[in-house]
Write an enzyme that holds these catalytic residues in place. Structure first.
Site, PDB file in Angstrom:
ATOM      1  N   GLY A  15       0.717  -1.183  -0.076  1.00 20.42           N
ATOM      2  CA  GLY A  15       0.050  -0.067   0.072  1.00 20.42           C
ATOM      3  C   GLY A  15       0.747   1.262  -0.119  1.00 20.42           C
ATOM      4  O   GLY A  15       1.925   1.388   0.591  1.00 20.42           O
ATOM      5  N   ASP A 149       0.680   2.624   8.808  1.00 22.65           N
ATOM      6  CA  ASP A 149       0.095   1.806  10.085  1.00 22.65           C
ATOM      7  C   ASP A 149       1.010   2.088  11.135  1.00 22.65           C
ATOM      8  O   ASP A 149       0.854   1.681  12.079  1.00 22.65           O
ATOM      9  CB  ASP A 149      -0.255   0.420   9.767  1.00 22.65           C
ATOM     10  CG  ASP A 149      -1.426   0.257   8.814  1.00 22.65           C
ATOM     11  OD1 ASP A 149      -2.107   1.219   8.842  1.00 22.65           O
ATOM     12  OD2 ASP A 149      -1.566  -0.857   8.112  1.00 22.65           O
TER      13      ASP A 149
HETATM   14  O1  F6P Z   1      -1.076   0.659   4.172  1.00 23.88           O
HETATM   15  C1  F6P Z   1      -1.493  -0.549   5.051  1.00 23.88           C
HETATM   16  C2  F6P Z   1      -3.199  -0.461   5.032  1.00 23.88           C
HETATM   17  O2  F6P Z   1      -3.401   0.843   5.038  1.00 23.88           O
HETATM   18  C3  F6P Z   1      -3.864  -1.372   6.056  1.00 23.88           C
HETATM   19  O3  F6P Z   1      -4.224  -0.675   7.036  1.00 23.88           O
HETATM   20  C4  F6P Z   1      -5.177  -1.761   5.148  1.00 23.88           C
HETATM   21  O4  F6P Z   1      -5.671  -2.824   5.874  1.00 23.88           O
HETATM   22  C5  F6P Z   1      -4.422  -1.904   3.840  1.00 23.88           C
HETATM   23  O5  F6P Z   1      -3.456  -0.953   3.783  1.00 23.88           O
HETATM   24  C6  F6P Z   1      -5.546  -1.661   2.826  1.00 23.88           C
HETATM   25  O6  F6P Z   1      -4.763  -1.617   1.505  1.00 23.88           O
HETATM   26  P1  F6P Z   1      -5.479  -2.155   0.221  1.00 23.88           P
HETATM   27  O7  F6P Z   1      -6.978  -1.620   0.097  1.00 23.88           O
HETATM   28  O8  F6P Z   1      -4.551  -1.444  -0.952  1.00 23.88           O
HETATM   29  O9  F6P Z   1      -5.408  -3.517  -0.015  1.00 23.88           O
END
Ligand code: F6P
Length: 370
Positions: A15, A149
């Site tokens: 992410g 996070d």
């Molecule tokens: O970047 C980490 C995070 O923000 C987590 O808290 C969250 O669950 C996840 O990414 C969601 O990511 P995506 O929607 O890109 O799979």
């Protein structure tokens, strides 16, 4: 230094987080100032693994011009993915089903083919675990910790966290006025799968009344009790901040869905908590999900600076002959920790830390009160 390096690559995986471009900027310039060539790999490792999918190729030449003016930009100029794990690459079969393939050897071959001597990989727990695997398989590599996070071990902070907390706080501040006008309960859901750092810091900074974290299984009765007490004192609104990974005592995560090659997607806990609080208190409730808004936008100056320091330190590490390490904030300096250590477990909120104690001291509930 005599690192023997002539060309490095930079990749961003998982992410995205505000500050990625600051790392790319600093690493590119620090490398070019040593006379090294620098390329960026598009979308994690996909630019090398499925390069035919990219018109013009899966590598981006990172010149001084290409990185000019990107420090303040959100996202990553290289693109990112959480569906490109080379150890377990998702491949669709003719019948529509999916299998996972280990493409490590193929990926190492692509690095060699492109004359890339070393890699700076910027990522969270998942990407850095892959990085450690590639290092053990023979690739010269340094990791840079990224995640909103803030759940990576071995570093006092990851970049992206400060921006996410700042924006979440600003949003919660705004919800206070509408919650007050309408005498409502508003439940704000923020990201944080296994670690509640964003919920804790943003919630405290904005003065919410309850915070629900993955680290502290909750019951809503003590939260409802506080809301009712507040109403009796004339404060007919309340704000609850909940991390997406919060779980009720004896319960499970609230799952929004699952995609191939990814962990389950969490989401929906805010709506659930709002409905249950409405039921318990008889007061009108609303839920707001901040979700990916927390990953977007321009990085704060704190995250820009951290990104710049991390990017430059990663190049210094390679120049000093290091590999298999992650750059880490160890105030007041930046140093290095073995990747295997940094990825051995997640850094979650210690339930007895001073921030939680401070929150309890000012009357914030966590749902574990008797
Ligand atoms: O970047 C980490 C995070 O923000 C987590 O808290 C969250 O669950 C996840 O990414 C969601 O990511 P995506 O929607 O890109 O799979």
């Amino acid at each position: 230094m005599t690192s023997g390096i002539k060309r490095i690559a930079i990749s961003t995986g998982g992410g995205d987080a505000p500050g990625l471009n600051a790392v790319i900027y600093a690493a590119t310039l620090a490398a070019r100032n040593r006379g090294w060539d620098v390329v960026g790999i598009r979308d994690g490792f996909n630019g090398l693994l499925v390069s035919d999918d990219y018109p013009g190729g899966g590598l981006i030449e990172l010149t001084r011009q290409r990185v000019r003016g990107i420090i303040h930009q959100g996202g990553t100029i290289l693109g990112s993915t959480n569906r490109g794990n080379p150890i377990a690459y998702p491949v669709q079969q003719p019948d529509g089903s999916w299998i996972e393939q280990d493409r490590t050897e193929e990926l190492l071959g692509r690095f060699a083919q492109h004359g890339i001597d070393a890699l700076i990989t910027i990522g969270g727990d998942g990407s850095l675990t892959i990085g450690n695997h590639l290092h053990e398989a023979g690739l010269r590599l340094v990791g840079v910790p990224k995640t909103i996070d803030n759940d990576l071990e071995g570093t006092a902070a990851t970049f992206g966290f400060d921006s996410a907390v700042g924006f979440a706080s600003e949003c919660i501040d705004r919800l206070f006025s509408t919650a007050t006008s309408h005498s409502r309960i508003i439940v704000v859901e923020v990201m944080g799968r296994y670690a509640g750092w964003i919920a804790l810091h943003a919630g405290m900074a904005s003065g919410v009344h309850a915070i629900l974290l993955p680290e502290i299984p909750y019951r809503l009765e003590p939260v409802a009790e506080l809301i009712n007490e507040r109403a009796q004192r004339g404060s007919t609104y309340s704000i609850v901040c909940v991390a997406e990974g919060a779980k009720p005592v004896g319960g499970e995560h609230t799952v929004a869905g699952q995609s191939i090659g990814q962990a389950v997607r969490l989401g929906g806990i805010g709506a659930k908590v709002a409905a249950e609080l409405e039921e318990l208190t008889g007061r009108e409730s609303r839920a707001v999900v901040l979700g990916h808004l927390l990953r977007g936008g321009s990085p704060t100056s704190v995250d820009r600076l951290l990104g710049l320091r991390f990017g430059a330190a990663a190049v210094r590490a390679l120049d000093e002959g290091r590999s298999g390490v992650m750059v880490a904030l160890n105030p007041p300096t930046v140093d290095y920790v073995p990747l295997v250590e940094a990825t051995s477990r997640l850094k979650t909120v210690p339930p007895d830390c001073d921030s939680i104690q401070a929150a309890r001291d000012v009357g914030i509930r966590f749902g574990d009160e008797s």
